[in-house]
Every structure is written in C-alpha cells, then in structure tokens.
Enzyme design. Structure first.
Site, mmCIF file in Angstrom:
data_model
loop_
_atom_site.group_PDB
_atom_site.id
_atom_site.type_symbol
_atom_site.label_atom_id
_atom_site.label_comp_id
_atom_site.label_asym_id
_atom_site.label_seq_id
_atom_site.Cartn_x
_atom_site.Cartn_y
_atom_site.Cartn_z
ATOM 1 N N ARG A 40 -20.416 -10.834 -4.096
ATOM 2 C CA ARG A 40 -20.650 -9.384 -4.079
ATOM 3 C C ARG A 40 -22.135 -9.042 -3.988
ATOM 4 O O ARG A 40 -22.504 -8.034 -3.394
ATOM 5 C CB ARG A 40 -20.032 -8.732 -5.319
ATOM 6 C CG ARG A 40 -18.535 -8.676 -5.194
ATOM 7 C CD ARG A 40 -17.905 -7.932 -6.320
ATOM 8 N NE ARG A 40 -16.569 -7.523 -5.908
ATOM 9 C CZ ARG A 40 -15.653 -7.056 -6.728
ATOM 10 N NH1 ARG A 40 -15.915 -6.925 -8.011
ATOM 11 N NH2 ARG A 40 -14.481 -6.697 -6.283
ATOM 12 N N LYS A 201 2.539 -9.468 -8.282
ATOM 13 C CA LYS A 201 3.558 -8.458 -8.550
ATOM 14 C C LYS A 201 3.866 -7.569 -7.363
ATOM 15 O O LYS A 201 2.977 -7.145 -6.646
ATOM 16 C CB LYS A 201 3.098 -7.582 -9.717
ATOM 17 C CG LYS A 201 3.228 -8.336 -11.032
ATOM 18 C CD LYS A 201 3.050 -7.564 -12.312
ATOM 19 C CE LYS A 201 2.262 -6.394 -12.428
ATOM 20 N NZ LYS A 201 1.645 -5.923 -13.555
ATOM 21 N N GLY A 354 -8.645 -9.232 -4.692
ATOM 22 C CA GLY A 354 -9.624 -9.943 -5.506
ATOM 23 C C GLY A 354 -9.319 -11.427 -5.647
ATOM 24 O O GLY A 354 -10.176 -12.284 -5.408
ATOM 25 N N GLY A 377 -8.610 -3.505 -4.800
ATOM 26 C CA GLY A 377 -7.839 -2.263 -4.799
ATOM 27 C C GLY A 377 -8.232 -1.322 -3.673
ATOM 28 O O GLY A 377 -7.376 -0.705 -3.033
HETATM 29 P P1 ADP Z 1 -4.871 -10.184 -5.244
HETATM 30 O O1 ADP Z 1 -5.861 -10.028 -6.366
HETATM 31 O O2 ADP Z 1 -5.413 -11.030 -4.134
HETATM 32 O O3 ADP Z 1 -4.328 -8.870 -4.783
HETATM 33 P P2 ADP Z 1 -2.722 -10.687 -7.080
HETATM 34 O O4 ADP Z 1 -3.552 -10.175 -8.192
HETATM 35 O O5 ADP Z 1 -1.558 -9.878 -6.665
HETATM 36 O O6 ADP Z 1 -3.628 -11.026 -5.803
HETATM 37 O O7 ADP Z 1 -2.103 -12.116 -7.464
HETATM 38 C C1 ADP Z 1 -2.877 -13.244 -7.759
HETATM 39 C C2 ADP Z 1 -2.234 -14.095 -8.802
HETATM 40 O O8 ADP Z 1 -0.885 -14.398 -8.476
HETATM 41 C C3 ADP Z 1 -2.905 -15.433 -8.976
HETATM 42 O O9 ADP Z 1 -3.558 -15.449 -10.214
HETATM 43 C C4 ADP Z 1 -1.781 -16.453 -8.908
HETATM 44 O O10 ADP Z 1 -1.863 -17.452 -9.905
HETATM 45 C C5 ADP Z 1 -0.553 -15.606 -9.117
HETATM 46 N N1 ADP Z 1 0.651 -16.218 -8.537
HETATM 47 C C6 ADP Z 1 0.870 -16.531 -7.252
HETATM 48 N N2 ADP Z 1 2.079 -17.100 -7.107
HETATM 49 C C7 ADP Z 1 2.639 -17.155 -8.330
HETATM 50 C C8 ADP Z 1 3.901 -17.632 -8.842
HETATM 51 N N3 ADP Z 1 4.818 -18.165 -8.031
HETATM 52 N N4 ADP Z 1 4.114 -17.502 -10.161
HETATM 53 C C9 ADP Z 1 3.195 -16.946 -10.972
HETATM 54 N N5 ADP Z 1 2.004 -16.477 -10.555
HETATM 55 C C10 ADP Z 1 1.728 -16.577 -9.255
HETATM 56 MG MG MG Z 2 -5.589 -9.655 -8.421
#
Ligand code: ADP
Ligand code: MG
Length: 397
Positions: A40, A201, A354, A377
């Site tokens: 960043r 999620k 992120g 976000g």
């Molecule tokens: P981003 O920040 O890129 O938008 P998210 O916050 O939605 O991504 O998700 C990232 C997290 O999802 C990671 O910490 C990863 O460990 C978790 N994750 C990915 N696949 C699984 C899974 N099958 N079970 C539990 N956690 C998971």
């Molecule tokens: Mg995230």
C-alpha cells in the site's frame, strides 16, 4: 486511458502549495510493529514523487487500524513514516497529533518539495463520523486536497469526503489506475469474461455475485463460499462452512445464471480435513461425497483442471476470494494453481479483495497480473455498481 471524470493530480498546479494527500497506509504490522506488507505504501509512491517533483509541500495523512478516537502508541504511523522516509530518501517529520499544535508547527515549517505526515487520522473521533469541524480543521492545514487512498473510497469519512467541502480536490495516480481498470471490467470487458469467486463467505459478496452474473460468461466458485452453493444443489457438506440462511440466495443465483446462459462451475472434488487446523489429517473426496465429520479446506485436483480449462479460454478474468485456506501449506494448492492460470490467461487479469491480494503476494503472482486492486471492499463495491462516496466528492473535470 482513464474514464474518470474527476480532476487528477495532473490537472492541478501544486507548485509551492500545501497539498493534503490522503493515502491508505493501513498496512499490516507484526507484534514488533514491523510492516509485513508494504504494497500500500509502495503503490502511493508515484503520486508522492510526482508532487515532490512539482515542488509541492506535501502533508500526508492516513488511518491505521481502529484506535477509536484516541492516541494509542500501537496505532502510531511511526513505522510507516520510517519506511516511507527511506523509500523516498527524504527526512519525513511525523506530527504527534492530527490537527493540533504539533501538526500545525510541522506544516508551517514545510518547504517546497518536502514531505511531512500527520498522525493516524482515527486518533480523532471526527474522522469516521465525518465531523464537519474536524474536516474543516484538517482542510485548514492545506491549499489543495489530493486523495489517493483507494481502499477507503467506499467510506464517507472526514478525510475522504468532509475535507472536499473546504478545498479544491483531485485524485492521485493510484485511484486513477484503480478506477480505470475496474471501470473497464464493469462497463466494457472483453469476452469471454470469467469470474472466479471464493473466500470465506457468501454473505460478504452478495451484491458482487449478483452483478457479476450480469456481465460474465462463466463463473466458478471455490473457497468456503462453494459449500453454500453445493448445498443448494443438494450435496452434503459435512462440517464445511455453509451459510444456511444464504441457500435460497444461492438458488436464485443458479437460476439467474441459467436464465442468462452463464456457465456456473462448481468444485467436482475437494481436499477435506478433519479439523480446522494447520496440520489436520486430509484427503481428496468427490464434491458430492464429503463424509460426515470432515470439512472442505481446498479444491481438489480434478477441480483445478476443470477451472484451469475454463480460465485458459478467457480474455478477461476477475478473481476474488482464495480457493482454500491458503494460509496453510496443505491447503494452498488450489489458490496457487488457479493463480498461475489467471496470470497466464487472456488480456486482462484482475484480482480484488484484501486476502486475495495477500495470497498473490505470498505466491509471487502479483506482478504477473494486469492489476491487483489495493482496495478490498472498495473494489467489490465499485464492481457491484455502487458509487464510491470519496470519488463522487472530488471535483469534476
Ligand atoms: P477477500 O479478502 O480476498 O475478499 P475473503 O475475506 O472473502 O477474501 O476470504 C479469505 C479467507 O477465506 C481466507 O482467510 C481463507 O483462509 C478463507 N477460506 C478459503 N477457503 C476456505 C475454506 N474452504 N474453509 C474455510 N476458510 C476458507
Ligand atoms: Mg478478506
């Protein structure tokens, strides 16, 4: 190259002017307060160096973490000031307050081409509440405002929105680049357009899933998000993360995809673990046969192959959300292999989010992408078609 209708730093005359530059220096720190990812800060250098060259007096401000309106040493921008100072090879004075005597003194002593920093904006309550008085005080330190903090553009805070009521305002190069790439994805992507969704999620990503389905040709889901979808298809999910209150949303999205002729790809096999633990026992199973007492922690080899084939034909790829628990070596493979395929694919490969950005850095793939968005976000909200208040607030061209 930009389809941004806002003034940029190129459009302003910064010579000898005090420029308040909002950066997103909300960097991760370890327990010794060393910066663990400097991306960043590095991304902001272009605007900072440009302003130095233009002989501006540069006042940098940022937030870091959530100190909730009071000075707390652990949220001080000291490590950032030290790193940035070395990076631009200039002494940077860091005020020990935001708009108080220390800030005023340091600003008054600034010479053209020099850089100083205010302390963490969130040491002031007025920052997140977008307090008018605080915004006014902040603005009174400078002649011009430049925002380059893309990661906070979806928040209407005093330093991102409030301050624009009192100063001429423009965006920096980082925001210009982010908006340019994300606008292209949103408004005129080259087809085939493939979206890869994963991460933790479904509920965090409702709008972005919904709006991407109106633009893409193929969508694939992995990560923990996949189980809410496979559950909607009637598969057992064992102990995997599954949001039972989002199953009807998942069904709606499946129907929407069908209606629009969007190909929806799911994992066909998975790496399942016994427990949510780094060194847990694991095995590969078919996606419709997760045994009771096991949880999906990564996509399996057949899924990697299936997803890779779909990605290889794409002209545009957008990826949000890791394919598995990439933080643990036993469950990193899906994210690594999909990452490599995305890096090699088509003309435009964009990664947002992120944790996704952190995964690309960890795997050494960030440089190979067309763009890795610095805003988690903010980039998702923008792609969902929402306007970003801090961008809206800037002066039109
Ligand atoms: P981003 O920040 O890129 O938008 P998210 O916050 O939605 O991504 O998700 C990232 C997290 O999802 C990671 O910490 C990863 O460990 C978790 N994750 C990915 N696949 C699984 C899974 N099958 N079970 C539990 N956690 C998971
Ligand atoms: Mg995230």
């Amino acid at each position: 190259m930009s389809n941004l209708d806002k003034l940029t730093v190129r459009d302003i005359n910064a010579e000898n002017k005090k420029v308040l530059l909002r950066c997103d220096f909300n960097v991760p720190l370890d327990n010794k307060r060393n910066i663990t990812d400097t991306k960043r800060i590095d991304e902001a250098l272009k605007t900072i160096n440009y302003l130095i060259e233009k002989n501006a007096k540069i006042i940098i401000c940022s937030h870091l973490g959530k100190p909730k309106g009071e000075y707390k040493e652990e949220f001080s921008l000291k490590p950032v000031a030290k790193y940035l100072s070395a990076k631009i090879d200039k002494d940077i004075k860091l005020a020990n307050d935001v708009v108080g005597d220390s800030a005023k003194k340091i600003v008054s002593e600034l010479k053209p081409g020099e850089v100083c920093m205010l302390e963490n904006l969130r040491f002031e309550f007025g920052e997140t509440s977008n307090d008018e008085e605080f915004a006014k005080n902040l603005a009174s330190l400078a002649d011009i405002y430049v925002n380059d903090a893309f990661g906070t553009c979806h928040r209407a805070h005093a330093s991102t929105v409030g301050v624009t009521r009192f100063l001429p305002s423009a965006c920096g190069f980082l925001i210009e680049k982010e908006i340019s790439v994300l606008s292209k994805l949103k408004d005129s992507p080259e087809h085939p357009f493939v979206a890869i969704l994963g991460g933790a999620k479904v509920s965090d990503k409702i709008e972005v899933i919904n709006s991407l389905l109106e633009k893409v040709d193929i969508v694939m889901v992995g990560g923990a998000m996949a189980y809410t979808f496979t559950n909607a298809l009637g598969y057992p999910v064992g102990d995997s993360i599954c949001e039972s209150d989002k199953i009807s949303f998942a069904k709606d999205m499946l129907a929407k995809a069908k209606e629009r002729d969007v190909k929806f790809l799911f994992p066909v096999d998975l790496k399942v673990g016994r427990e949510y633990k780094k060194d847990t026992e694991f095995k590969i199973v078919d996606a419709d046969k997760i045994p009771e007492g096991w949880m999906g922690l990564d996509i399996g080899p057949k899924t990697i192959k299936l997803f890779k084939e779909a990605i290889s034909g794409a002209k545009t790829v957008f990826w949000n959300g890791p394919m598995g628990v990439f933080e643990w070596d036993n469950f990193i493979e899906g994210t690594l292999e999909i990452g490599k395929a995305v890096a090699e694919s088509g003309e435009m490969s964009v990664v947002g989010g992120g944790d996704s950005a952190a995964a690309m850095e960890k795997l050494g793939l960030a440089e190979k992408m067309t763009h890795v968005s610095t805003g988690g976000g903010a980039s998702l909200e923008f792609l969902s078609g929402k306007s970003l208040p801090a961008i809206e607030a800037l002066q039109d061209k």
